[in-house]
Design a protein around this motif. Sequence first.
Motif, PDB file in Angstrom:
ATOM      1  N   PHE A   3       0.708  -1.283   0.106  1.00  0.00           N
ATOM      2  CA  PHE A   3      -0.109   0.007  -0.147  1.00  0.00           C
ATOM      3  C   PHE A   3       0.939   1.368   0.039  1.00  0.00           C
ATOM      4  O   PHE A   3       1.871   1.243   0.984  1.00  0.00           O
ATOM      5  CB  PHE A   3      -0.872   0.017   1.253  1.00  0.00           C
ATOM      6  N   LEU A   4       0.517   2.188  -0.740  1.00  0.00           N
ATOM      7  CA  LEU A   4       1.099   3.315  -0.813  1.00  0.00           C
ATOM      8  C   LEU A   4       0.521   4.362   0.180  1.00  0.00           C
ATOM      9  O   LEU A   4      -0.888   4.643   0.117  1.00  0.00           O
ATOM     10  CB  LEU A   4       1.350   4.101  -2.191  1.00  0.00           C
ATOM     11  N   VAL A   5       1.179   5.257   1.067  1.00  0.00           N
ATOM     12  CA  VAL A   5       0.382   6.130   2.011  1.00  0.00           C
ATOM     13  C   VAL A   5       1.187   7.446   1.523  1.00  0.00           C
ATOM     14  O   VAL A   5       2.358   7.771   1.894  1.00  0.00           O
ATOM     15  CB  VAL A   5       0.677   5.612   3.346  1.00  0.00           C
ATOM     16  N   GLY A   6       0.165   8.542   1.285  1.00  0.00           N
ATOM     17  CA  GLY A   6       0.682   9.854   1.084  1.00  0.00           C
ATOM     18  C   GLY A   6       0.689  10.529   2.450  1.00  0.00           C
ATOM     19  O   GLY A   6      -0.285  10.378   3.294  1.00  0.00           O
ATOM     20  N   SER A  86       8.656  22.082 -14.302  1.00  0.00           N
ATOM     21  CA  SER A  86       8.799  21.331 -15.390  1.00  0.00           C
ATOM     22  C   SER A  86      10.175  20.410 -15.667  1.00  0.00           C
ATOM     23  O   SER A  86       9.899  19.487 -16.400  1.00  0.00           O
ATOM     24  CB  SER A  86       8.166  21.892 -16.652  1.00  0.00           C
ATOM     25  N   ILE A  87      10.978  20.954 -15.193  1.00  0.00           N
ATOM     26  CA  ILE A  87      12.403  20.134 -15.164  1.00  0.00           C
ATOM     27  C   ILE A  87      12.532  19.321 -14.019  1.00  0.00           C
ATOM     28  O   ILE A  87      12.828  18.097 -14.329  1.00  0.00           O
ATOM     29  CB  ILE A  87      13.608  21.201 -15.194  1.00  0.00           C
ATOM     30  N   THR A  88      12.350  19.717 -12.792  1.00  0.00           N
ATOM     31  CA  THR A  88      12.412  18.836 -11.783  1.00  0.00           C
ATOM     32  C   THR A  88      11.525  17.708 -11.242  1.00  0.00           C
ATOM     33  O   THR A  88      11.681  16.676 -10.913  1.00  0.00           O
ATOM     34  CB  THR A  88      12.686  19.553 -10.366  1.00  0.00           C
ATOM     35  N   HIS A  89      10.142  18.128 -11.808  1.00  0.00           N
ATOM     36  CA  HIS A  89       9.099  17.190 -11.215  1.00  0.00           C
ATOM     37  C   HIS A  89       9.265  15.931 -11.858  1.00  0.00           C
ATOM     38  O   HIS A  89       8.954  14.752 -11.189  1.00  0.00           O
ATOM     39  CB  HIS A  89       7.764  17.943 -11.304  1.00  0.00           C
ATOM     40  N   PRO A  90       9.342  15.803 -13.192  1.00  0.00           N
ATOM     41  CA  PRO A  90       9.509  14.490 -13.762  1.00  0.00           C
ATOM     42  C   PRO A  90      10.674  13.591 -13.395  1.00  0.00           C
ATOM     43  O   PRO A  90      10.472  12.341 -13.049  1.00  0.00           O
ATOM     44  CB  PRO A  90       9.854  14.919 -15.218  1.00  0.00           C
ATOM     45  N   GLU A  91      11.737  14.221 -12.906  1.00  0.00           N
ATOM     46  CA  GLU A  91      12.892  13.550 -12.442  1.00  0.00           C
ATOM     47  C   GLU A  91      12.667  12.976 -11.001  1.00  0.00           C
ATOM     48  O   GLU A  91      12.866  11.819 -10.576  1.00  0.00           O
ATOM     49  CB  GLU A  91      14.166  14.557 -12.441  1.00  0.00           C
ATOM     50  N   ILE A  92      12.048  13.934 -10.191  1.00  0.00           N
ATOM     51  CA  ILE A  92      11.525  13.643  -8.854  1.00  0.00           C
ATOM     52  C   ILE A  92      10.703  12.264  -8.726  1.00  0.00           C
ATOM     53  O   ILE A  92      10.811  11.170  -8.237  1.00  0.00           O
ATOM     54  CB  ILE A  92      11.179  14.647  -8.124  1.00  0.00           C
ATOM     55  N   ASN A 121      -0.711  18.846  -5.486  1.00  0.00           N
ATOM     56  CA  ASN A 121      -0.445  18.151  -6.503  1.00  0.00           C
ATOM     57  C   ASN A 121      -1.379  17.191  -6.655  1.00  0.00           C
ATOM     58  O   ASN A 121      -1.172  15.958  -6.213  1.00  0.00           O
ATOM     59  CB  ASN A 121       0.844  17.669  -6.544  1.00  0.00           C
ATOM     60  N   ARG A 122      -2.670  17.356  -7.024  1.00  0.00           N
ATOM     61  CA  ARG A 122      -3.887  16.265  -7.028  1.00  0.00           C
ATOM     62  C   ARG A 122      -3.451  15.015  -7.922  1.00  0.00           C
ATOM     63  O   ARG A 122      -4.122  13.978  -7.616  1.00  0.00           O
ATOM     64  CB  ARG A 122      -4.993  16.910  -7.606  1.00  0.00           C
ATOM     65  N   ARG A 123      -2.234  15.041  -8.669  1.00  0.00           N
ATOM     66  CA  ARG A 123      -2.335  13.911  -9.755  1.00  0.00           C
ATOM     67  C   ARG A 123      -1.641  12.592  -8.766  1.00  0.00           C
ATOM     68  O   ARG A 123      -1.808  11.531  -9.326  1.00  0.00           O
ATOM     69  CB  ARG A 123      -1.361  14.248 -10.632  1.00  0.00           C
ATOM     70  N   LEU A 124      -1.142  13.016  -7.713  1.00  0.00           N
ATOM     71  CA  LEU A 124      -0.337  11.896  -6.969  1.00  0.00           C
ATOM     72  C   LEU A 124      -1.454  10.981  -6.116  1.00  0.00           C
ATOM     73  O   LEU A 124      -1.273   9.825  -5.661  1.00  0.00           O
ATOM     74  CB  LEU A 124       0.649  12.312  -6.119  1.00  0.00           C
ATOM     75  N   THR A 125      -2.364  11.828  -5.631  1.00  0.00           N
ATOM     76  CA  THR A 125      -3.232  11.202  -4.527  1.00  0.00           C
ATOM     77  C   THR A 125      -4.040  10.227  -5.058  1.00  0.00           C
ATOM     78  O   THR A 125      -4.437   9.147  -4.387  1.00  0.00           O
ATOM     79  CB  THR A 125      -4.264  12.194  -3.756  1.00  0.00           C
ATOM     80  N   LYS A 126      -4.365   9.951  -6.247  1.00  0.00           N
ATOM     81  CA  LYS A 126      -4.943   8.871  -6.968  1.00  0.00           C
ATOM     82  C   LYS A 126      -4.339   7.761  -6.665  1.00  0.00           C
ATOM     83  O   LYS A 126      -5.099   6.367  -6.732  1.00  0.00           O
ATOM     84  CB  LYS A 126      -5.541   9.071  -8.145  1.00  0.00           C
ATOM     85  N   PHE A 127      -2.901   7.604  -6.451  1.00  0.00           N
ATOM     86  CA  PHE A 127      -2.279   6.334  -6.521  1.00  0.00           C
ATOM     87  C   PHE A 127      -2.218   5.830  -4.965  1.00  0.00           C
ATOM     88  O   PHE A 127      -1.663   4.798  -4.855  1.00  0.00           O
ATOM     89  CB  PHE A 127      -0.771   6.614  -6.977  1.00  0.00           C
TER      90      PHE A 127
END
Length: 135
Positions: A3-6, A86-92, A121-127
């Motif tokens: 389980f992933l826990v944010g 836009s540079i750092t987020h994909p690498e993170i 950053n609502r994109r991550l919470t769905k995971f």
Amino acid sequence: TMFLVGLSGGIASGKSTVVAVLRELGCAVIDADVIAREVVQPHSRAHQQILQHFGAEILLENGEINREALGNIIFSQPEKRRLLNSITHPEILKEMLKQILKYFVLGYRYVILDIPLLFENRRLTKFMKYTVLVY
């Protein structure tokens, strides 16, 4: 099953204490702030892109990024902040995924993702199976 826990929380909220307790309980913890500093180290892809877009004046003598100088730019210019993100987020995100896979292979049941701006950053919470806000 893993389980992933944010996990998120503001400055001085007690988040570090919660992380320490979760580690003691056997949870793996992935710290987005630590990763954010690692992905911009000299000779990294993100470091080269930041240098290309922001210039050598944002570097310290040792070649590392002067976070204060870069901060002065991005906090006064929203378009520059978006460019940096836009540079750092994909690498993170790539590094976080690598670490998640590592913990999955190692058999961890819970992986805590310590992300300061998790809810912004609502994109991550769905995971996430669960999300925790320390307040």
